[in-house]
Design an enzyme around this catalytic site. Structure first.
Site, PDB file in Angstrom:
ATOM      1  N   ASP A   1       0.909  -1.149   0.084  1.00  0.00           N
ATOM      2  CA  ASP A   1      -0.004   0.008  -0.068  1.00  0.00           C
ATOM      3  C   ASP A   1       0.723   1.040  -0.032  1.00  0.00           C
ATOM      4  OD1 ASP A   1      -2.379  -1.628   0.078  1.00  0.00           O
ATOM      5  OD2 ASP A   1      -2.312  -1.469   2.135  1.00  0.00           O
TER       6      ASP A   1
ATOM      7  N   ASP B   1      -6.909   1.908   8.015  1.00  0.00           N
ATOM      8  CA  ASP B   1      -5.739   2.482   8.495  1.00  0.00           C
ATOM      9  C   ASP B   1      -5.739   3.918   8.486  1.00  0.00           C
ATOM     10  OD1 ASP B   1      -5.833   3.626   5.837  1.00  0.00           O
ATOM     11  OD2 ASP B   1      -4.551   2.240   4.737  1.00  0.00           O
TER      12      ASP B   1
ATOM     13  N   TYR C   1       6.616  -8.301   8.571  1.00  0.00           N
ATOM     14  CA  TYR C   1       5.921  -6.898   8.639  1.00  0.00           C
ATOM     15  C   TYR C   1       6.464  -6.344  10.221  1.00  0.00           C
ATOM     16  CZ  TYR C   1       3.339  -7.539   4.469  1.00  0.00           C
ATOM     17  OH  TYR C   1       2.932  -7.865   3.044  1.00  0.00           O
TER      18      TYR C   1
ATOM     19  N   ARG D   1      -3.886  -4.754   7.717  1.00  0.00           N
ATOM     20  CA  ARG D   1      -4.914  -3.929   7.915  1.00  0.00           C
ATOM     21  C   ARG D   1      -5.923  -4.372   8.614  1.00  0.00           C
ATOM     22  NH1 ARG D   1      -7.038  -0.881   3.087  1.00  0.00           N
ATOM     23  NH2 ARG D   1      -6.031  -2.390   1.891  1.00  0.00           N
TER      24      ARG D   1
END
Length: 292
Positions: free
Chosen positions: A38, A80, A66, A172
Site C-alpha cells: 500500500d 488504516d 512486517y 490492515r
C-alpha cells in the site's frame, strides 16, 4: 539487465510508482514486482528485471514479515490512517496481559475478511472502486496463516507488532480485528515490510541509492542473480548436452521424479524451470533462459 532488485519502498508511493521509476533508471520496460505494498507502507519490494520477470510468479506466493504500528481507540473506513474515522473508544485501555491473550487468538490458520478498500477484484472491478461509490459489498473471508505474531511494544494507545504471515494476509484487517477483539477498535497507523520470502530489508536499496548507481552506470551491480529467492524449489544438474536440448524446447530424461516446478542448473546458473512429465518420464521445459 536480468536479475532481482530488492527495493526499500518509501511511504507515499504505490508499488507501480516504484516500478515506473526503476524502468526510467534502467531504461528498460521489462520490469515487474512480486507483491504490492500500500502507499502508506514502506520496506521490501521485490522487483524482477528482464528475464527475471518470468520468475516472479514463484516469488509472489512466499511468506512476508512486517513491523506494524497499530493505534487503538478508533476504527476507520480503510482500516488504516488514511481512512475516515467511523467510531471512537472512550473507555480504559486493556492491560498488557489482555492484549497478549487476544493476540494468541490470531496465531495459526485464521479466517480473515479483506478490507473493503482493497485491490481485490469482484466481477471485474476493484473493491475500492465500489467502496468509493458508497456501495455495500459483501467481501467473503479467506483463510490465511499467521506464522508468528509478537507484541514488541505496548504504550496505549499504541501497539507495535512483528508479524510473519502467508500470502494474501492483510495487516490492515489484522489491526482492525485485534481492535474489535479488544473492544477498543483499532487501525493500522504504519507498516514496514521487513522481509518477502528470503529477501530482507538489509538487502534492500533505497531509490536514492538506485538513482546514484544508475547515474554511474552501475545499476547492474545492485541486482541479485536470475533465480535468486528460488532456493526452496528442488533442483537438478544439467550436462551441456541436456542444457542444449532444453534450449531447443526438447524434453530430457528424468531419473528421479520431483513434484512441482524444478530448477534446472547449469553449473551454478539457472538454465530453466522444468516439470516432470510422468507419461514420458522426462523433464518438460516450462521456462528456458538459455540461448538456442
Amino acid at each position: 539487465m536480468d536479475g532481482i532488485l530488492v527495493v526499500e519502498k518509501p511511504a507515499g508511493m504505490t508499488s507501480h510508482d516504484v516500478v515506473a521509476r526503476v524502468r526510467q533508471l534502467a531504461r528498460q520496460r521489462k520490469i515487474g514486482h512480486a507483491g504490492t505494498l500500500d502507499p502508506l507502507a514502506t520496506g521490501v519490494l521485490v522487483l524482477g528485471l528482464g528475464k527475471a520477470t518470468r520468475l516472479l510468479e514463484y516469488l509472489t506466493g512466499q511468506e512476508k514479515r512486517y513491523h506494524a504500528a497499530v493505534m487503538l481507540g478508533q476504527t476507520t473506513t480503510t482500516y488504516d490512517a488514511e481512512g475516515e474515522v467511523v467510531e471512537t473508544y472512550s473507555g480504559e485501555w486493556p492491560a498488557r496481559e489482555t492484549v497478549e491473550a487476544v493476540l494468541a487468538q490470531f496465531r495459526g490458520e485464521i479466517e480473515q475478511r479483506p478490507p473493503l478498500f482493497s485491490a481485490i477484484k469482484q466481477k471485474g472491478e476493484r473493491l475500492y472502486e465500489k467502496a468509493r461509490r458508497g456501495e455495500t459489498v459483501d467481501v467473503p473471508p479467506r483463510r490465511v496463516i499467521i506464522h508468528e505474531l509478537h507484541l514488541l511494544r505496548y504504550e496505549p494507545p499504541l501497539l507495535e507488532l512483528d508479524v510473519r504471515c502467508s500470502k494474501g494476509t492483510y495487516i490492515r484487517s489484522l489491526a482492525h480485528d485485534v481492535g474489535a477483539a479488544l473492544g477498543t477498535g483499532a487501525f493500522l497507523a504504519a507498516l514496514r515490510r521487513t522481509a518477502s520470502g528470503p529477501f530482507t530489508i538489509e538487502q534492500a536499496h533505497t531509490l536514492t541509492e538506485i538513482e546514484e548507481a544508475a547515474r554511474k552506470g552501475q545499476l547492474a551491480n545492485l541486482l541479485l542473480p536470475l533465480g535468486a529467492g528460488l532456493e526452496t524449489l528442488p533442483a537438478i544438474r544439467l550436462s551441456a548436452e541436456e542444457a542444449q536440448r532444453l534450449a531447443h524446447g526438447q524434453f530430457i530424461p528424468a531419473h528421479t521424479p520431483l513434484e512441482g516446478p524444478v530448477r534446472a542448473l547449469l553449473g551454478t546458473n539457472l538454465a530453466a524451470i522444468v516439470r516432470y512429465d510422468a507419461q514420458r518420464k522426462a523433464w518438460r521445459p516450462v521456462k528456458v533462459f538459455l540461448k538456442s
